[in-house]
Design an enzyme around this catalytic site. Sequence first.
Site, PDB file in Angstrom:
ATOM      1  CG  ASP A 389      -1.894   1.070   1.343  1.00 40.30           C
ATOM      2  OD1 ASP A 389      -1.676   2.117   0.705  1.00 40.30           O
ATOM      3  OD2 ASP A 389      -2.894   0.889   2.072  1.00 40.30           O
ATOM      4  CG  HIS A 390       3.055   4.205  -3.107  1.00 35.15           C
ATOM      5  ND1 HIS A 390       4.056   4.553  -2.231  1.00 35.15           N
ATOM      6  CD2 HIS A 390       3.539   4.501  -4.334  1.00 35.15           C
ATOM      7  CE1 HIS A 390       5.075   5.052  -2.889  1.00 35.15           C
ATOM      8  NE2 HIS A 390       4.800   5.031  -4.177  1.00 35.15           N
ATOM      9  NE  ARG A 391      -4.099   3.895   1.360  1.00 30.68           N
ATOM     10  CZ  ARG A 391      -5.223   3.389   1.842  1.00 30.68           C
ATOM     11  NH1 ARG A 391      -6.250   4.176   2.057  1.00 30.68           N
ATOM     12  NH2 ARG A 391      -5.347   2.098   2.103  1.00 30.68           N
TER      13      ARG A 391
END
Length: 416
Positions: A389-391
């Site tokens: 998850d790039h967040r």
Amino acid sequence: MLKEIVLPDLGEGIDSADVSEVLVKPGDIVAADDIILVLESDKASMEIPSENSGTVKEVFVSMGDAVKTGTALLSVEVSSEDKVETDAQKEQEPHKETVEKTVEKNTKEVVVKKELIPSSDKTFASPGVRRLSRELEIDLSTVKATGVKGRITKEDLLGYIKQKISQRGTFGAASFPKIDFAQWGIIDSKPLTKIQKITGERLQQAWQTIPHVTQFDEADISILNSKRLELKEEGLKKNIKVTFLPFIIKAVVKALKEFPRFNSSLDHLSENIVQKNYYNIGIAVDTPTGLVVPVIKNADNKSILGLSEELMDISERARVKKLKPEEIKGGSFTVSSLGGIGGTYFTPIINPPEVAIMGVSKSFWKPVYNHKNNEIVPTFIMPYSLSYDHRVIDGAIGAAFTMFFSKSLLDISTFE
Ligand code: CAO
């Protein structure tokens, strides 16, 4: 310039109401449209916005007062620029009042009784907002507040509802037109199983809401392979099948300890990262009725043979639908292995609320050039992918994780 704010015409045949909340005090700075009062009439709960921006000089009403159209509510010290701007804005937005009334009316339609809602939770919202949230079964603690002092405004709630409606629209099955496939040949139609439906919805939601990045890499598992063949013999004597997966789980746990961010979750408001200090590894199992992900709890405390035994047990019980509900909960990272089947790489979809998943593909031998001694060495290679998850995780950490994981597979101490 001192401006007196009076109660506007409430419409809907309402000519008087009681003050249920006073949200400002002398000295407060208000912007135009900030909610200053909440009124309760026998038909509705209403939030009264300030017409102007400025500093509150005096508040003329207090809780419980009965007010009617034209009652002076408070006085505000307005700067002359603000006044001019507000008038100019009013001219540019002739439909604003109509729009606000429509939204207000929709809200009023579900609010018919006069009663103050006591607040037992820690959220700060007007009775109208509370009542609407209760009618729609919305937990106000999941709504992001933008109002003064953390107050949940009506706009916050309406924004939340709009977001949920649009999400539901996209999470639902893709709307294709109905097609008569039989017109082109013989067909056979079977309903999706319950597991396939639930998994499908979860996967679609994860795919649409999580910004996935997938990092591909290959690991030299020649040493792991020798160790596995050794333990495979030992396992056979105890009726335990030793595959590559327990070794991968061991190396994953080692990498999770080194890069804890991969062992975390975003909280329900996407505002905090919840770090887990346990290592519960979900394993995707292909079953006749769909994909199931049982969880190996506290994988860090288990040996290769122990993990192998548990893997055999949970994958078998997953296939015959004998898993208990708690056995498919509480995972902190998932491994999906297609290594026993084939393929080189695939892009696994994150299993929320986890933030990363590893996809393992079938290993193969390939000649690898060693520049140090100018030799070409036959090497057993395992291709794998890591979606995250790039967040929560940056690309640099993603690559560092796979580097560390690959290196751990070359270190025999990883498997002890
Ligand atoms: N490279 C080479 N061989 C591999 C391998 C790999 N990466 N992974 C497994 N194998 C071998 C095993 O060692 C075994 O061979 P041996 O009997 O000679 O030891 C054989 O392939 C079959 O293994 P397996 O699949 O039965 O066992 P596993 O522990 O590797 O996997 C399980 C167990 C439950 C994960 C697997 O059976 C399964 O269901 N996989 C499907 C997962 C899936 O569908 N994921 C979803 C993908 S995307 O939606």
